[in-house]
Design a protein around this motif. Structure first.
Motif, PDB file in Angstrom:
ATOM      1  N   TYR A  35       0.863  -1.043   0.031  1.00  0.00           N
ATOM      2  CA  TYR A  35       0.107  -0.046   0.128  1.00  0.00           C
ATOM      3  C   TYR A  35       0.890   1.036  -0.123  1.00  0.00           C
ATOM      4  CZ  TYR A  35      -3.740  -3.047   1.847  1.00  0.00           C
ATOM      5  OH  TYR A  35      -4.609  -4.228   1.981  1.00  0.00           O
ATOM      6  N   GLN A  37       0.465   5.248   1.579  1.00  0.00           N
ATOM      7  CA  GLN A  37      -0.448   5.988   2.361  1.00  0.00           C
ATOM      8  C   GLN A  37       0.015   7.605   2.093  1.00  0.00           C
ATOM      9  OE1 GLN A  37      -0.112   5.248   6.604  1.00  0.00           O
ATOM     10  NE2 GLN A  37      -1.951   5.807   6.800  1.00  0.00           N
ATOM     11  N   GLY A  40      -4.678  12.708   3.522  1.00  0.00           N
ATOM     12  CA  GLY A  40      -6.024  12.829   2.935  1.00  0.00           C
ATOM     13  C   GLY A  40      -6.449  11.596   2.115  1.00  0.00           C
ATOM     14  N   GLY A  42      -5.764   8.355   2.579  1.00  0.00           N
ATOM     15  CA  GLY A  42      -5.798   6.914   3.455  1.00  0.00           C
ATOM     16  C   GLY A  42      -4.871   5.773   2.539  1.00  0.00           C
ATOM     17  N   LEU A  43      -5.077   4.695   2.902  1.00  0.00           N
ATOM     18  CA  LEU A  43      -4.267   3.707   2.277  1.00  0.00           C
ATOM     19  C   LEU A  43      -4.701   3.077   0.921  1.00  0.00           C
ATOM     20  CD1 LEU A  43      -4.055   3.074   5.711  1.00  0.00           C
ATOM     21  CD2 LEU A  43      -2.874   1.199   4.804  1.00  0.00           C
ATOM     22  N   PHE A  48      -1.002  -6.883  -4.857  1.00  0.00           N
ATOM     23  CA  PHE A  48      -1.140  -7.858  -3.844  1.00  0.00           C
ATOM     24  C   PHE A  48      -0.662  -9.017  -4.445  1.00  0.00           C
ATOM     25  CE2 PHE A  48      -5.092 -10.127  -4.727  1.00  0.00           C
ATOM     26  CZ  PHE A  48      -5.757  -9.225  -5.210  1.00  0.00           C
ATOM     27  N   ASP A  59      -5.174  -0.847  -6.866  1.00  0.00           N
ATOM     28  CA  ASP A  59      -6.053   0.563  -7.463  1.00  0.00           C
ATOM     29  C   ASP A  59      -5.225   1.262  -8.009  1.00  0.00           C
ATOM     30  OD1 ASP A  59      -7.790   0.358  -4.226  1.00  0.00           O
ATOM     31  OD2 ASP A  59      -8.639  -0.086  -6.095  1.00  0.00           O
ATOM     32  N   LEU A  90       3.629   1.021   2.916  1.00  0.00           N
ATOM     33  CA  LEU A  90       3.218   0.027   3.896  1.00  0.00           C
ATOM     34  C   LEU A  90       3.083  -1.545   3.211  1.00  0.00           C
ATOM     35  CD1 LEU A  90       0.634   2.094   5.829  1.00  0.00           C
ATOM     36  CD2 LEU A  90       2.914   0.964   6.767  1.00  0.00           C
ATOM     37  N   THR A 104      -6.997 -11.267   8.947  1.00  0.00           N
ATOM     38  CA  THR A 104      -6.132 -10.148   9.550  1.00  0.00           C
ATOM     39  C   THR A 104      -5.039  -9.676   8.835  1.00  0.00           C
ATOM     40  OG1 THR A 104      -7.274 -10.791  11.788  1.00  0.00           O
ATOM     41  CG2 THR A 104      -5.231  -9.191  11.656  1.00  0.00           C
ATOM     42  N   GLN A 105      -4.962  -8.491   8.269  1.00  0.00           N
ATOM     43  CA  GLN A 105      -3.622  -8.243   7.768  1.00  0.00           C
ATOM     44  C   GLN A 105      -2.938  -7.507   8.878  1.00  0.00           C
ATOM     45  OE1 GLN A 105      -3.962  -5.820   4.183  1.00  0.00           O
ATOM     46  NE2 GLN A 105      -5.923  -6.783   3.531  1.00  0.00           N
ATOM     47  N   PHE A 107       0.971  -5.348   9.482  1.00  0.00           N
ATOM     48  CA  PHE A 107       1.571  -4.648   8.765  1.00  0.00           C
ATOM     49  C   PHE A 107       2.831  -4.297   9.186  1.00  0.00           C
ATOM     50  CE2 PHE A 107      -1.512  -2.372   5.870  1.00  0.00           C
ATOM     51  CZ  PHE A 107      -2.592  -2.977   6.270  1.00  0.00           C
ATOM     52  N   GLY A 108       3.576  -3.877   8.333  1.00  0.00           N
ATOM     53  CA  GLY A 108       5.046  -3.654   8.558  1.00  0.00           C
ATOM     54  C   GLY A 108       4.950  -2.088   8.936  1.00  0.00           C
ATOM     55  N   PRO A 109       6.199  -1.728   9.417  1.00  0.00           N
ATOM     56  CA  PRO A 109       6.225  -0.178  10.364  1.00  0.00           C
ATOM     57  C   PRO A 109       6.394   0.893   8.966  1.00  0.00           C
ATOM     58  CG  PRO A 109       8.465  -1.187  10.220  1.00  0.00           C
ATOM     59  CD  PRO A 109       7.561  -2.325   9.834  1.00  0.00           C
TER      60      PRO A 109
ATOM     61  N   TYR B  36      -9.074  -1.028  11.428  1.00  0.00           N
ATOM     62  CA  TYR B  36      -7.834  -0.853  12.017  1.00  0.00           C
ATOM     63  C   TYR B  36      -7.483   0.155  12.720  1.00  0.00           C
ATOM     64  CZ  TYR B  36      -6.664  -4.944   9.157  1.00  0.00           C
ATOM     65  OH  TYR B  36      -6.620  -6.301   8.642  1.00  0.00           O
ATOM     66  N   SER B  41       3.850   6.639  12.832  1.00  0.00           N
ATOM     67  CA  SER B  41       5.110   6.006  12.353  1.00  0.00           C
ATOM     68  C   SER B  41       5.041   4.652  12.681  1.00  0.00           C
ATOM     69  CB  SER B  41       6.264   6.477  13.280  1.00  0.00           C
ATOM     70  OG  SER B  41       6.466   8.026  13.132  1.00  0.00           O
ATOM     71  N   GLN B  42       3.746   4.059  12.649  1.00  0.00           N
ATOM     72  CA  GLN B  42       3.718   2.618  12.513  1.00  0.00           C
ATOM     73  C   GLN B  42       2.548   2.018  11.684  1.00  0.00           C
ATOM     74  OE1 GLN B  42       2.329   0.995  16.707  1.00  0.00           O
ATOM     75  NE2 GLN B  42       3.815   2.768  17.579  1.00  0.00           N
ATOM     76  N   GLY B  43       2.594   0.921  11.391  1.00  0.00           N
ATOM     77  CA  GLY B  43       1.516   0.315  10.632  1.00  0.00           C
ATOM     78  C   GLY B  43       0.200   0.093  11.112  1.00  0.00           C
ATOM     79  N   PRO B  44      -1.069   0.161  10.537  1.00  0.00           N
ATOM     80  CA  PRO B  44      -2.062  -0.273  11.189  1.00  0.00           C
ATOM     81  C   PRO B  44      -2.239  -1.603  11.912  1.00  0.00           C
ATOM     82  CG  PRO B  44      -2.469   0.490   8.954  1.00  0.00           C
ATOM     83  CD  PRO B  44      -1.013   0.257   9.021  1.00  0.00           C
ATOM     84  N   PHE B  46      -4.974  -4.478  13.598  1.00  0.00           N
ATOM     85  CA  PHE B  46      -6.320  -4.834  13.753  1.00  0.00           C
ATOM     86  C   PHE B  46      -6.931  -4.695  14.941  1.00  0.00           C
ATOM     87  CE2 PHE B  46      -9.712  -8.180  12.744  1.00  0.00           C
ATOM     88  CZ  PHE B  46      -9.772  -8.545  14.117  1.00  0.00           C
ATOM     89  N   TYR B  87      -9.050   3.068  10.808  1.00  0.00           N
ATOM     90  CA  TYR B  87      -9.574   2.914   9.407  1.00  0.00           C
ATOM     91  C   TYR B  87     -10.619   1.493   9.275  1.00  0.00           C
ATOM     92  CZ  TYR B  87      -5.513   5.680   7.464  1.00  0.00           C
ATOM     93  OH  TYR B  87      -4.786   6.532   7.446  1.00  0.00           O
ATOM     94  N   PHE B 104      -9.773   0.360   1.542  1.00  0.00           N
ATOM     95  CA  PHE B 104      -9.803   0.960   2.965  1.00  0.00           C
ATOM     96  C   PHE B 104     -10.476   2.220   2.995  1.00  0.00           C
ATOM     97  CE2 PHE B 104      -6.890  -0.625   6.218  1.00  0.00           C
ATOM     98  CZ  PHE B 104      -6.071  -1.602   5.706  1.00  0.00           C
ATOM     99  N   GLY B 105     -11.174   2.744   4.075  1.00  0.00           N
ATOM    100  CA  GLY B 105     -11.775   3.977   4.323  1.00  0.00           C
ATOM    101  C   GLY B 105     -10.838   4.894   4.167  1.00  0.00           C
ATOM    102  N   THR B 106     -11.160   6.280   4.176  1.00  0.00           N
ATOM    103  CA  THR B 106     -10.321   7.423   4.172  1.00  0.00           C
ATOM    104  C   THR B 106      -9.769   7.783   5.463  1.00  0.00           C
ATOM    105  OG1 THR B 106     -12.046   8.682   4.492  1.00  0.00           O
ATOM    106  CG2 THR B 106     -11.380   8.473   2.160  1.00  0.00           C
TER     107      THR B 106
END
Lengths: 116, 114
Positions: A35, A37, A40, A42-43, A48, A59, A90, A104-105, A107-109, B36, B41-44, B46, B87, B104-106
């Motif tokens: 993704y 980010q 305004g 989002g992700l 994938f 997208d 991300l 459940t996804q 995520f990395g940092p 999420y 500075s972190q990923g989302p 759950f 999100y 994902f939502g905004t």
């Protein structure tokens, strides 16, 4: 504990450079995602993969490519970086029999990329 | 075009209940809605997931009406540490290889104050 690691937290590149962003997960997940980010917006899903050597466009795939040669590793490639690719990137992974199911996804940092 | 929208920001005080709604006008007929939480500075990460009606876990509840065109994340008795971006993630279409495309939502910036 699931761990998703990304090769760099911060990266500065010049316009036209080829950029590789690496992502590794240690939970034997089938699915991996990239993704970007932006404020305004989002992700947004770039690409994938639901199996080794398999990939699907998200997208906003334009200007990006991906590689998944091993199950644990998913690479995002910017063939010729441009300033509008400055963003937070991300990576995520998940285990699900099919994408969009009960998953459940993780995520990395993130990698903050600046293209000058 | 599928749109998944959330309020940009919300403010609250410690101890209050916060409800964040996500509107998804083109949700796929099956599959799950997921929320999420993301800190700077972190990923989302759950929080909660559901398919219909109500789901509750140790940190939140999720309400999904019958038409599934929206979902509401409910955070009971928020604290300062709940300040984050929230999100929703919803299935919005079918993939040719099976499964659902996810959008994902905004995102909603929640700010909790004393």
């Amino acid at each position: 504990d699931v761990k998703v690691t990304q090769s760099s937290r911060y990266l500065v590149k010049r316009t036209g450079e080829k950029v590789f962003l690496e992502c590794v997960q240690d939970m034997d997940h089938e699915n991996m995602f990239w993704y970007r980010q932006d404020p305004g917006l989002g992700l947004r899903l770039i690409y994938f993969s639901y199996d080794v050597k398999m990939k699907e466009k998200g997208d906003i795939p334009e200007g990006y490519s991906v590689s998944r040669e091993k199950k644990e590793r998913f690479s995002l490639i910017l063939e010729s970086a441009s300033t509008n690719q400055t963003s937070m990137y991300l990576c995520a992974s998940s285990f699900a029999s099919r994408i969009g199911g009960k998953e459940t996804q993780y995520f990395g940092p993130g990698t903050r990329l600046l293209v000058l | 075009l599928a749109k998944t929208t959330q309020p940009i920001s919300m403010d609250s005080y410690e101890g209050q209940e916060v409800n964040i709604t996500c509107s998804h006008n083109n949700i796929a007929t099956n599959d799950y809605i997921t929320w999420y939480q993301q800190f700077p500075s972190q990923g989302p990460r759950f929080i909660i997931q559901g398919y219909k009606t109500k789901v509750t876990n140790e940190v939140a509840s999720l309400f999904i009406p019958a038409d599934r065109k929206s979902s509401t994340l409910s955070l009971p008795r928020v604290s300062l540490s709940d300040t984050a971006v929230y999100y929703c993630l919803v299935p919005t279409g079918e993939l040719t290889g099976g499964g659902n495309k996810l959008t994902f939502g905004t995102g909603t910036q929640l700010k909790v104050e004393l």
